[in-house]
Enzyme design. Sequence first.
Site, mmCIF file in Angstrom:
data_model
loop_
_atom_site.group_PDB
_atom_site.id
_atom_site.type_symbol
_atom_site.label_atom_id
_atom_site.label_comp_id
_atom_site.label_asym_id
_atom_site.label_seq_id
_atom_site.Cartn_x
_atom_site.Cartn_y
_atom_site.Cartn_z
ATOM 1 N N SER A 117 0.854 -1.378 0.002
ATOM 2 C CA SER A 117 0.117 -0.013 0.010
ATOM 3 C C SER A 117 0.899 1.414 0.058
ATOM 4 O O SER A 117 1.998 1.227 0.463
ATOM 5 C CB SER A 117 -0.768 0.114 1.264
ATOM 6 O OG SER A 117 -0.231 -0.259 2.509
ATOM 7 N N LYS A 130 -5.130 5.498 2.516
ATOM 8 C CA LYS A 130 -4.244 4.361 2.177
ATOM 9 C C LYS A 130 -4.835 3.607 1.027
ATOM 10 O O LYS A 130 -6.264 3.380 0.845
ATOM 11 C CB LYS A 130 -4.596 3.204 3.413
ATOM 12 C CG LYS A 130 -3.710 1.975 3.204
ATOM 13 C CD LYS A 130 -3.500 1.461 4.536
ATOM 14 C CE LYS A 130 -2.846 0.160 4.424
ATOM 15 N NZ LYS A 130 -2.412 -0.488 5.611
ATOM 16 N N ASP A 168 0.301 -7.167 16.528
ATOM 17 C CA ASP A 168 1.201 -6.704 15.949
ATOM 18 C C ASP A 168 1.562 -5.484 16.741
ATOM 19 O O ASP A 168 1.976 -4.299 15.875
ATOM 20 C CB ASP A 168 1.278 -6.772 14.655
ATOM 21 C CG ASP A 168 2.663 -6.510 13.913
ATOM 22 O OD1 ASP A 168 3.745 -6.821 14.706
ATOM 23 O OD2 ASP A 168 2.770 -6.263 12.724
ATOM 24 N N GLU A 210 6.377 1.135 15.453
ATOM 25 C CA GLU A 210 6.039 1.552 14.177
ATOM 26 C C GLU A 210 4.524 1.940 13.904
ATOM 27 O O GLU A 210 4.029 2.255 12.968
ATOM 28 C CB GLU A 210 6.489 0.476 13.101
ATOM 29 C CG GLU A 210 7.877 0.463 13.006
ATOM 30 C CD GLU A 210 8.408 -0.590 13.820
ATOM 31 O OE1 GLU A 210 8.133 -0.769 15.004
ATOM 32 O OE2 GLU A 210 9.592 -1.007 13.397
#
Length: 311
Positions: free
Chosen positions: A46, A63, A159, A163
């Site tokens: 993406s 996105k 996750d 980040e």
Amino acid sequence: ELGQPEDELRPPQSRAQSKSRNSSVNGRMSVDDFEFKEELGQGSYSTVWLGKLLATGQEYAIKRIDKAHLKRHQKEQTALAEKNTLVRLGSGHPGIVRLHWTFQDEWSLFFVLDLARNGELQTRISRLGSLSIECVRYYAAQVVDALGYMHSKGVIHRDLKPENILLDDAFRIKITDFGTGKLLDSGGEPTKTFVGTAQYVSPELLEHNESSKSSDFWALGCIIYQMIAGRFVFRGLADWQKIKQLEYSFPEGFDEQAQDLVRKLLVRDPDQRLGAGPPGSPYDMQALRSHPFFASINWRTLWTAPAPPIE
Ligand code: ATP
């Protein structure tokens, strides 16, 4: 099917907006409703753009996901999971990126998301080396609060890492990247797919390929350690023995209360991880919020009071 249930995502005012602009006959959003201003970053399948909704001037992160790439790499499920998870989370929490609309054209899927103008928390940690204890307290508290909401909606992130923790205009967090998120149907039983990032992976994931909401609290422990120490607590899969045996140490000067908190998060038994236990247990969400490290946090003004300067 991806891209179909846009109607569920469309807030009530957008129909009127689209009509007045006469840009889409059926009232749906399309690329024509936005000015694509600059590229904010790229992911594996993406590209994220800063886009302005022409009707209101409001800016978003858009996105754009390449359909052919998704198909080639059999990642349709990832994109669908991301969308479904974001739909379930809705606009219910300020610390989670909100999905405003989705639409598609022949080549791409588009997700219109809250814009987090100040980028990734990871960039700040890397740039500064580590964060001040006040910053760590603030960001850890915001993550705790967002996890509480997410888990109450039956979503596990799987996750969580710096980040995926973005910062908005006011330097408050927006958790993103729900492509590996998991929707729990009932009860929150563990699920059996290996996902995540090596440095933040919990022992149960390593050993049994199982993750539950508890795995998000393991990741939180790793993130708190990293923000203070300026390095990973575990380096990743090369450290898997160390992860299983909880073999790590704190650098000198590491805040005592933060040490205690990290020790209570980096616990082998997922049921005894602080925050993850059933309500009323010594490991429940309330116990996590009441940990002495958070004593100076005002939970009621956590999303309205100014953030401490990032340093
Ligand atoms: P991967 O797909 O490999 O997991 P990723 O999750 O970083 O990577 P994207 O979600 O496409 O991929 O994001 C690409 C980049 O765009 C990110 O690194 C981030 O810096 C930026 N970005 C993503 N979402 C936003 C947002 N809501 N606001 C501002 N920037 C964003």
